[in-house]
Design a protein around this motif. Structure first.
Motif, PDB file in Angstrom:
ATOM      1  N   LEU A  74      22.320  46.107  25.138  1.00 21.83           N
ATOM      2  CA  LEU A  74      23.709  46.356  25.223  1.00 21.83           C
ATOM      3  C   LEU A  74      24.314  46.308  26.513  1.00 21.83           C
ATOM      4  O   LEU A  74      23.568  46.321  27.468  1.00 21.83           O
ATOM      5  N   HIS A  75      25.447  45.816  26.358  1.00 21.63           N
ATOM      6  CA  HIS A  75      26.371  45.755  27.380  1.00 21.63           C
ATOM      7  C   HIS A  75      27.281  47.318  27.670  1.00 21.63           C
ATOM      8  O   HIS A  75      27.884  47.564  26.420  1.00 21.63           O
ATOM      9  N   VAL A  76      27.226  47.830  28.602  1.00 18.00           N
ATOM     10  CA  VAL A  76      27.737  49.336  28.568  1.00 18.00           C
ATOM     11  C   VAL A  76      29.012  49.108  29.329  1.00 18.00           C
ATOM     12  O   VAL A  76      28.919  48.698  30.649  1.00 18.00           O
ATOM     13  N   LYS A  77      30.130  49.466  29.007  1.00 17.80           N
ATOM     14  CA  LYS A  77      31.444  49.505  29.747  1.00 17.80           C
ATOM     15  C   LYS A  77      32.229  50.477  28.932  1.00 17.80           C
ATOM     16  O   LYS A  77      32.086  50.775  27.934  1.00 17.80           O
ATOM     17  N   ASP A  78      33.246  51.002  29.595  1.00 21.52           N
ATOM     18  CA  ASP A  78      34.073  51.990  29.106  1.00 21.52           C
ATOM     19  C   ASP A  78      35.494  51.271  28.679  1.00 21.52           C
ATOM     20  O   ASP A  78      36.090  50.907  29.561  1.00 21.52           O
ATOM     21  N   ARG A  79      36.064  51.397  27.679  1.00 18.80           N
ATOM     22  CA  ARG A  79      37.236  51.093  27.295  1.00 18.80           C
ATOM     23  C   ARG A  79      38.160  51.949  26.267  1.00 18.80           C
ATOM     24  O   ARG A  79      37.493  52.921  25.783  1.00 18.80           O
ATOM     25  N   LYS A  80      39.409  51.674  26.367  1.00 18.89           N
ATOM     26  CA  LYS A  80      40.252  52.495  25.305  1.00 18.89           C
ATOM     27  C   LYS A  80      40.166  51.719  23.905  1.00 18.89           C
ATOM     28  O   LYS A  80      39.925  50.518  23.975  1.00 18.89           O
ATOM     29  N   ASN A 113      22.456  47.479  29.790  1.00 21.16           N
ATOM     30  CA  ASN A 113      23.042  47.015  30.896  1.00 21.16           C
ATOM     31  C   ASN A 113      24.389  47.601  31.187  1.00 21.16           C
ATOM     32  O   ASN A 113      25.158  47.413  30.377  1.00 21.16           O
ATOM     33  N   ILE A 114      24.663  47.972  32.541  1.00 17.66           N
ATOM     34  CA  ILE A 114      26.096  48.247  32.987  1.00 17.66           C
ATOM     35  C   ILE A 114      26.995  46.879  33.331  1.00 17.66           C
ATOM     36  O   ILE A 114      26.610  45.971  33.705  1.00 17.66           O
ATOM     37  N   GLU A 115      27.954  46.681  32.440  1.00 15.99           N
ATOM     38  CA  GLU A 115      28.940  45.448  32.935  1.00 15.99           C
ATOM     39  C   GLU A 115      30.250  46.070  33.229  1.00 15.99           C
ATOM     40  O   GLU A 115      31.016  46.794  32.566  1.00 15.99           O
ATOM     41  N   TYR A 116      30.411  45.555  34.627  1.00 16.74           N
ATOM     42  CA  TYR A 116      31.460  46.345  35.366  1.00 16.74           C
ATOM     43  C   TYR A 116      32.847  45.245  35.334  1.00 16.74           C
ATOM     44  O   TYR A 116      32.443  44.164  35.701  1.00 16.74           O
ATOM     45  N   GLU A 117      33.672  45.804  34.621  1.00 19.72           N
ATOM     46  CA  GLU A 117      34.725  44.835  34.402  1.00 19.72           C
ATOM     47  C   GLU A 117      36.185  45.261  34.731  1.00 19.72           C
ATOM     48  O   GLU A 117      37.219  44.820  34.418  1.00 19.72           O
ATOM     49  N   LYS A 120      39.580  45.956  40.555  1.00 17.52           N
ATOM     50  CA  LYS A 120      40.837  45.103  41.114  1.00 17.52           C
ATOM     51  C   LYS A 120      40.480  44.648  42.358  1.00 17.52           C
ATOM     52  O   LYS A 120      39.615  45.262  42.993  1.00 17.52           O
ATOM     53  N   PRO A 121      41.186  43.796  42.689  1.00 16.69           N
ATOM     54  CA  PRO A 121      41.128  43.303  44.061  1.00 16.69           C
ATOM     55  C   PRO A 121      41.088  44.384  45.206  1.00 16.69           C
ATOM     56  O   PRO A 121      41.739  45.364  45.043  1.00 16.69           O
ATOM     57  N   GLY A 122      40.283  44.421  46.162  1.00 14.09           N
ATOM     58  CA  GLY A 122      39.940  45.380  47.156  1.00 14.09           C
ATOM     59  C   GLY A 122      39.013  46.511  46.810  1.00 14.09           C
ATOM     60  O   GLY A 122      38.602  47.299  47.595  1.00 14.09           O
ATOM     61  N   MET A 123      38.632  46.594  45.531  1.00 14.66           N
ATOM     62  CA  MET A 123      37.476  47.477  44.933  1.00 14.66           C
ATOM     63  C   MET A 123      36.315  47.093  45.265  1.00 14.66           C
ATOM     64  O   MET A 123      35.851  45.814  45.428  1.00 14.66           O
ATOM     65  N   ASP A 124      35.507  47.937  45.851  1.00 11.32           N
ATOM     66  CA  ASP A 124      34.153  47.465  46.274  1.00 11.32           C
ATOM     67  C   ASP A 124      33.244  47.577  44.870  1.00 11.32           C
ATOM     68  O   ASP A 124      32.720  48.526  44.521  1.00 11.32           O
ATOM     69  N   SER A 125      32.768  46.533  44.456  1.00 14.30           N
ATOM     70  CA  SER A 125      31.801  46.474  42.995  1.00 14.30           C
ATOM     71  C   SER A 125      30.660  47.155  43.509  1.00 14.30           C
ATOM     72  O   SER A 125      30.003  47.886  42.378  1.00 14.30           O
ATOM     73  N   ILE A 126      29.937  47.137  44.441  1.00 11.33           N
ATOM     74  CA  ILE A 126      28.639  48.034  44.687  1.00 11.33           C
ATOM     75  C   ILE A 126      28.792  49.511  44.549  1.00 11.33           C
ATOM     76  O   ILE A 126      28.111  50.102  43.889  1.00 11.33           O
ATOM     77  N   THR A 127      29.981  49.916  45.071  1.00  9.81           N
ATOM     78  CA  THR A 127      30.309  51.094  44.957  1.00  9.81           C
ATOM     79  C   THR A 127      30.638  51.650  43.565  1.00  9.81           C
ATOM     80  O   THR A 127      30.203  52.887  43.133  1.00  9.81           O
ATOM     81  N   GLU A 128      31.184  50.832  43.146  1.00 10.99           N
ATOM     82  CA  GLU A 128      31.852  50.901  41.574  1.00 10.99           C
ATOM     83  C   GLU A 128      30.737  51.272  40.559  1.00 10.99           C
ATOM     84  O   GLU A 128      30.553  51.931  39.632  1.00 10.99           O
ATOM     85  N   VAL A 129      29.862  50.078  40.851  1.00  2.88           N
ATOM     86  CA  VAL A 129      28.598  50.142  39.767  1.00  2.88           C
ATOM     87  C   VAL A 129      27.773  51.356  40.085  1.00  2.88           C
ATOM     88  O   VAL A 129      27.214  51.902  39.142  1.00  2.88           O
ATOM     89  N   LYS A 130      27.613  51.776  41.470  1.00  2.16           N
ATOM     90  CA  LYS A 130      26.595  53.024  41.795  1.00  2.16           C
ATOM     91  C   LYS A 130      27.452  54.071  40.758  1.00  2.16           C
ATOM     92  O   LYS A 130      26.611  54.978  40.374  1.00  2.16           O
TER      93      LYS A 130
END
Length: 142
Positions: A74-80, A113-117, A120-130
């Motif tokens: 599974l790819h896990v992400k949140d969408r509308k 698996n968490i799929e981080y999508e 936006k520019p400037g966001m820290d992807s490591i922090t967001e995946v955490k």
């Protein structure tokens, strides 16, 4: 053609979907995944992206219940819904908690698996995946 090699080497192949329901060659709905598996060996399955599946109009929980034996990962992400945007976990319509609890409660060994999508520019992807991981853990407590 892929099925021949998957069967020969006994390797599962999971077709990944998106939410483009207008393209008949894209995996997006239960019907398009069924077409991919029709007449194929047991080595052809689904890499179900629950966010894309929901955005394409599907119900990830119902699909997993019915087809768990053919889901590779599974790819896990949140969408509308209705082809909506990718969002931080907990802000969209994807039933992340119910999906994770279903896997846990049924004992189905499907990697999620968490799929981080949504970044936006400037966001820290490591922090967001955490944050995504923390959200999943919290949902599993429920």
């Amino acid at each position: 053609r892929v099925d021949k090699y998957a069967e020969k080497h006994e390797i599962m192949v999971g077709f990944h979907g998106h939410d483009n329901t207008k393209d008949p060659d894209e995996f997006s709905t239960p019907e398009t995944f069924a077409r991919a598996m029709q007449g194929a060996s047991k080595y052809i399955g689904v890499n179900l992206d629950i966010g894309h599946f929901l955005a394409a109009g599907g119900d990830p929980v119902a699909y997993i219940r019915e087809h768990h034996d053919r889901i590779v990962t599974l790819h896990v992400k949140d969408r509308k819904k209705d082809h909506g945007a990718n969002l931080p976990f907990g802000e969209g319509d994807t039933p992340i908690g119910p999906v994770l609890r279903l896997l846990r409660d049924k004992g189905w060994k499907i990697p999620a698996n968490i799929e981080y999508e949504y970044g936006k520019p400037g966001m820290d992807s490591i922090t967001e995946v955490k944050k995504c991981f923390a959200y999943c853990r919290k949902e599993l407590e429920g």
